[in-house]
Scaffold this motif. Structure first.
Motif, PDB file in Angstrom:
ATOM      1  N   ALA A  62       0.808  -1.223   0.000  1.00 51.84           N
ATOM      2  CA  ALA A  62       0.000   0.000   0.000  1.00 51.84           C
ATOM      3  C   ALA A  62       0.841   1.272   0.000  1.00 51.84           C
ATOM      4  O   ALA A  62       0.305   2.382   0.002  1.00 51.84           O
ATOM      5  CB  ALA A  62      -0.932   0.007   1.211  1.00 51.84           C
ATOM      6  N   GLN A  63       2.169   1.123  -0.009  1.00 53.93           N
ATOM      7  CA  GLN A  63       3.067   2.253   0.175  1.00 53.93           C
ATOM      8  C   GLN A  63       2.865   3.356  -0.872  1.00 53.93           C
ATOM      9  O   GLN A  63       2.979   4.530  -0.575  1.00 53.93           O
ATOM     10  CB  GLN A  63       4.524   1.768   0.120  1.00 53.93           C
ATOM     11  CG  GLN A  63       5.541   2.770   0.610  1.00 53.93           C
ATOM     12  CD  GLN A  63       5.647   2.818   2.118  1.00 53.93           C
ATOM     13  OE1 GLN A  63       5.307   1.867   2.805  1.00 53.93           O
ATOM     14  NE2 GLN A  63       6.105   3.929   2.656  1.00 53.93           N
ATOM     15  N   ASP A  64       2.568   2.964  -2.106  1.00 53.56           N
ATOM     16  CA  ASP A  64       2.495   3.957  -3.183  1.00 53.56           C
ATOM     17  C   ASP A  64       1.063   4.315  -3.570  1.00 53.56           C
ATOM     18  O   ASP A  64       0.834   4.957  -4.599  1.00 53.56           O
ATOM     19  CB  ASP A  64       3.237   3.439  -4.428  1.00 53.56           C
ATOM     20  CG  ASP A  64       2.607   2.182  -5.001  1.00 53.56           C
ATOM     21  OD1 ASP A  64       1.777   1.555  -4.319  1.00 53.56           O
ATOM     22  OD2 ASP A  64       2.951   1.822  -6.147  1.00 53.56           O
ATOM     23  N   LYS A  65       0.070   3.947  -2.763  1.00 56.68           N
ATOM     24  CA  LYS A  65      -1.329   4.164  -3.138  1.00 56.68           C
ATOM     25  C   LYS A  65      -1.887   5.499  -2.651  1.00 56.68           C
ATOM     26  O   LYS A  65      -2.902   5.960  -3.162  1.00 56.68           O
ATOM     27  CB  LYS A  65      -2.202   3.032  -2.583  1.00 56.68           C
ATOM     28  CG  LYS A  65      -1.747   1.618  -2.932  1.00 56.68           C
ATOM     29  CD  LYS A  65      -1.768   1.325  -4.409  1.00 56.68           C
ATOM     30  CE  LYS A  65      -1.511  -0.138  -4.714  1.00 56.68           C
ATOM     31  NZ  LYS A  65      -0.162  -0.620  -4.321  1.00 56.68           N
ATOM     32  N   ALA A  66      -1.288   6.089  -1.628  1.00 64.16           N
ATOM     33  CA  ALA A  66      -1.791   7.342  -1.035  1.00 64.16           C
ATOM     34  C   ALA A  66      -3.271   7.218  -0.676  1.00 64.16           C
ATOM     35  O   ALA A  66      -4.047   8.158  -0.847  1.00 64.16           O
ATOM     36  CB  ALA A  66      -1.551   8.522  -1.981  1.00 64.16           C
ATOM     37  N   ASN A  67      -3.675   6.052  -0.204  1.00 66.62           N
ATOM     38  CA  ASN A  67      -5.088   5.768   0.011  1.00 66.62           C
ATOM     39  C   ASN A  67      -5.499   5.850   1.480  1.00 66.62           C
ATOM     40  O   ASN A  67      -6.587   6.304   1.807  1.00 66.62           O
ATOM     41  CB  ASN A  67      -5.420   4.377  -0.524  1.00 66.62           C
ATOM     42  CG  ASN A  67      -6.904   4.116  -0.523  1.00 66.62           C
ATOM     43  OD1 ASN A  67      -7.652   4.743  -1.256  1.00 66.62           O
ATOM     44  ND2 ASN A  67      -7.352   3.208   0.337  1.00 66.62           N
ATOM     45  N   ARG A  68      -4.626   5.407   2.387  1.00 68.58           N
ATOM     46  CA  ARG A  68      -4.907   5.481   3.811  1.00 68.58           C
ATOM     47  C   ARG A  68      -4.637   6.916   4.280  1.00 68.58           C
ATOM     48  O   ARG A  68      -3.727   7.573   3.778  1.00 68.58           O
ATOM     49  CB  ARG A  68      -4.007   4.525   4.583  1.00 68.58           C
ATOM     50  CG  ARG A  68      -3.922   3.141   4.021  1.00 68.58           C
ATOM     51  CD  ARG A  68      -2.818   2.334   4.674  1.00 68.58           C
ATOM     52  NE  ARG A  68      -3.112   2.032   6.062  1.00 68.58           N
ATOM     53  CZ  ARG A  68      -2.249   2.172   7.059  1.00 68.58           C
ATOM     54  NH1 ARG A  68      -1.031   2.633   6.831  1.00 68.58           N
ATOM     55  NH2 ARG A  68      -2.589   1.858   8.290  1.00 68.58           N
ATOM     56  N   PHE A  69      -5.378   7.400   5.247  1.00 68.21           N
ATOM     57  CA  PHE A  69      -5.112   8.759   5.719  1.00 68.21           C
ATOM     58  C   PHE A  69      -5.491   8.885   7.187  1.00 68.21           C
ATOM     59  O   PHE A  69      -6.341   8.159   7.701  1.00 68.21           O
ATOM     60  CB  PHE A  69      -5.841   9.806   4.864  1.00 68.21           C
ATOM     61  CG  PHE A  69      -7.318   9.579   4.670  1.00 68.21           C
ATOM     62  CD1 PHE A  69      -8.259  10.288   5.406  1.00 68.21           C
ATOM     63  CD2 PHE A  69      -7.782   8.668   3.737  1.00 68.21           C
ATOM     64  CE1 PHE A  69      -9.614  10.109   5.222  1.00 68.21           C
ATOM     65  CE2 PHE A  69      -9.141   8.464   3.531  1.00 68.21           C
ATOM     66  CZ  PHE A  69     -10.067   9.186   4.273  1.00 68.21           C
ATOM     67  N   THR A  70      -4.803   9.800   7.847  1.00 72.61           N
ATOM     68  CA  THR A  70      -5.062  10.035   9.268  1.00 72.61           C
ATOM     69  C   THR A  70      -5.112  11.529   9.536  1.00 72.61           C
ATOM     70  O   THR A  70      -4.367  12.311   8.930  1.00 72.61           O
ATOM     71  CB  THR A  70      -3.980   9.371  10.150  1.00 72.61           C
ATOM     72  OG1 THR A  70      -4.356   9.464  11.518  1.00 72.61           O
ATOM     73  CG2 THR A  70      -2.625  10.016   9.970  1.00 72.61           C
TER      74      THR A  70
END
Length: 448
Positions: A62-70
């Motif tokens: 998932a490192q290059d997906k920029a999908n998770r956020f906090t």
């Protein structure tokens, strides 16, 4: 040696890495800097920053997906949005997050198309949380972001500012447990180099070396082998920064950079060898490369500056490049932690005009390069250094004081490597003279 080397297991009979403390101290550093800033909140999409703030991880795929956020609001705890099943896993297994772990999906780097409304969904989630806390009129600091999400946040009336520098600053000084993790990560590469050294011989291909190193690291518990640069023969100069299927031959120079992650904490760790024998040109190149590295390491202590370190390194024109930008990262220093390149950056390109004071708790890598006079071989060496209260400690321990020749265990060009020695040799007279000369000619130091 001040740093302890632990195993990778948890035990009840010895104090090792305290992960609860690691989580608390990382988050507190970010909270403190946010409180001092003009921002009302931080919104992070960079997985390294998400991990730093929330102590969650779902795999480097998932490192290059920029999908998770906090989102970290002022005077509050972080809220995490993650892949649905991952969010549920965090709720069950990360008690420090609890209900603040929620399902949320961004745009998957464009795989979710604009009409699907994912950017707007992200923006609304953020606005609602900020409104609940009365922070929706305060600037939102962001580290990295997809443009549709940025535009959607702006349409929600949120002011977006740069939050990347705040997170970079939070990560400059490592905590006790971060340093222990970095030391453990380097220990694993020590072992990988030992296996690689024993395996190197004519006929081995660069990609086979990459496979061997990867297996050793994963067997030891690495969570991610980010890269193994394997560079041999005529590929050594200029440095291509990528491995191939080239076959090692007698007399070849070969250098490797091993980059992997243990519990998120990386290595950047070059070593240089020759196969079977070494030419006089390669021996000379290695000595020059090592002298530049030793001069830089000798300067590492609190109160010194990154400019003083850069000053002992050669100018780009001295080794065949037009300017410092063209030679960037060949004579180089960089912080290391949850990412390969963190603050401080040490280079003749930037450090003279923007020197940074060296402080206890910094951990950085120093790497040097020198081409040989034969026009095709070159030496490349790197050490990782922890800045202590009174000086420094080198945590990359695979032998590199002299050029190692593969084929005989720990043999150098001058014979067997002594079995009794310091892990870091005292600087030679030449190194001390280099430091003295640079201080006089470059006139650099810490500035305000």
């Amino acid at each position: 040696m001040g740093l302890k080397t632990h195993g990778t297991m948890a035990v009840d009979w010895e104090q090792r890495i305290d992960f609860d403390r690691l989580r608390r101290e990382r988050l507190q550093k970010a909270k403190d800097l946010l409180k001092e800033s003009s921002m009302g909140s931080l919104l992070c999409f960079d997985m390294n920053n998400v991990r730093y703030l929330t102590s969650t991880h779902i795999g480097t795929w998932a490192q290059d997906k920029a999908n998770r956020f906090t989102l970290l609001p002022q005077n509050d705890e972080p809220i995490l949005w993650d892949f649905g099943s991952a969010a549920k896993h965090h709720q069950l297994n990360c008690p420090w997050l609890g209900e603040r772990s929620r399902p949320g999906i961004s745009m998957l780097r464009g795989a979710m198309t604009p009409e699907m409304g994912r950017a707007e969904d992200v923006a609304k989630k953020i606005r609602i949380e900020l409104e609940m806390r009365g922070l929706h009129k305060e600037p939102v600091g962001i580290d990295i972001i997809e443009l549709p999400v940025l535009f959607a946040l702006q349409r929600e009336g949120l002011e977006v500012v740069d939050g990347q520098q705040l997170m970079s600053e939070a990560r400059v000084i490592k905590t006790q447990d971060e340093i222990s993790l970095l030391n453990t990560s380097a220990m694993m590469v020590d072992a990988a180099y030992d296996e690689l050294y024993r395996a190197m011989k004519p006929g081995l291909r660069e990609n086979e070396a990459v496979g061997l190193v990867s297996k050793v690291l994963y067997d030891l518990g690495s969570e991610y082998v980010e890269a193994v640069n394997a560079i041999s023969g005529e590929r050594c100069n200029p440095h291509p920064h990528v491995f191939s299927d080239r076959v090692l031959r007698p007399g070849d120079p070969v250098y490797y950079d091993i980059l992997h992650s243990y519990m998120g904490y990386r290595t950047c760790y070059y070593r240089c060898f020759t196969v079977g024998y070494a030419s006089h040109a390669m021996v000379d190149a290695y000595k020059r490369c090592r002298d530049y590295l030793d001069a830089a390491i000798e300067l590492v202590r609190p109160g010194r500056s990154t400019a003083e370190i850069a000053a002992v390194w050669p100018k780009a024109q001295d080794f065949g490049f037009a300017n410092e930008e063209a030679a960037f990262a060949l004579q180089y220093g960089h912080g290391i932690g949850l990412a390969i390149w963190e603050k401080p950056v040490i280079s003749r390109l930037v450090s003279f005009e923007h020197p940074v004071e060296i402080k206890p708790g910094m951990v950085f890598a120093l790497e040097t390069f020198w081409p040989s006079t034969d026009g095709w071989s070159a030496a490349r060496i790197e050490e990782e250094i922890v800045v202590t209260a009174t000086g420094h400690e080198v945590i990359t321990r695979f032998p590199a004081e002299q050029l190692l020749v593969a084929g005989a265990h720990y043999y150098t060009v001058n014979g067997p490597l002594p079995t009794t020695r310091e892990s870091e040799s005292s600087p030679s007279q030449r190194v001390l003279e280099m430091i003295e000369t640079s201080a006089k000619t470059e006139r650099v130091g810490v500035t305000g």
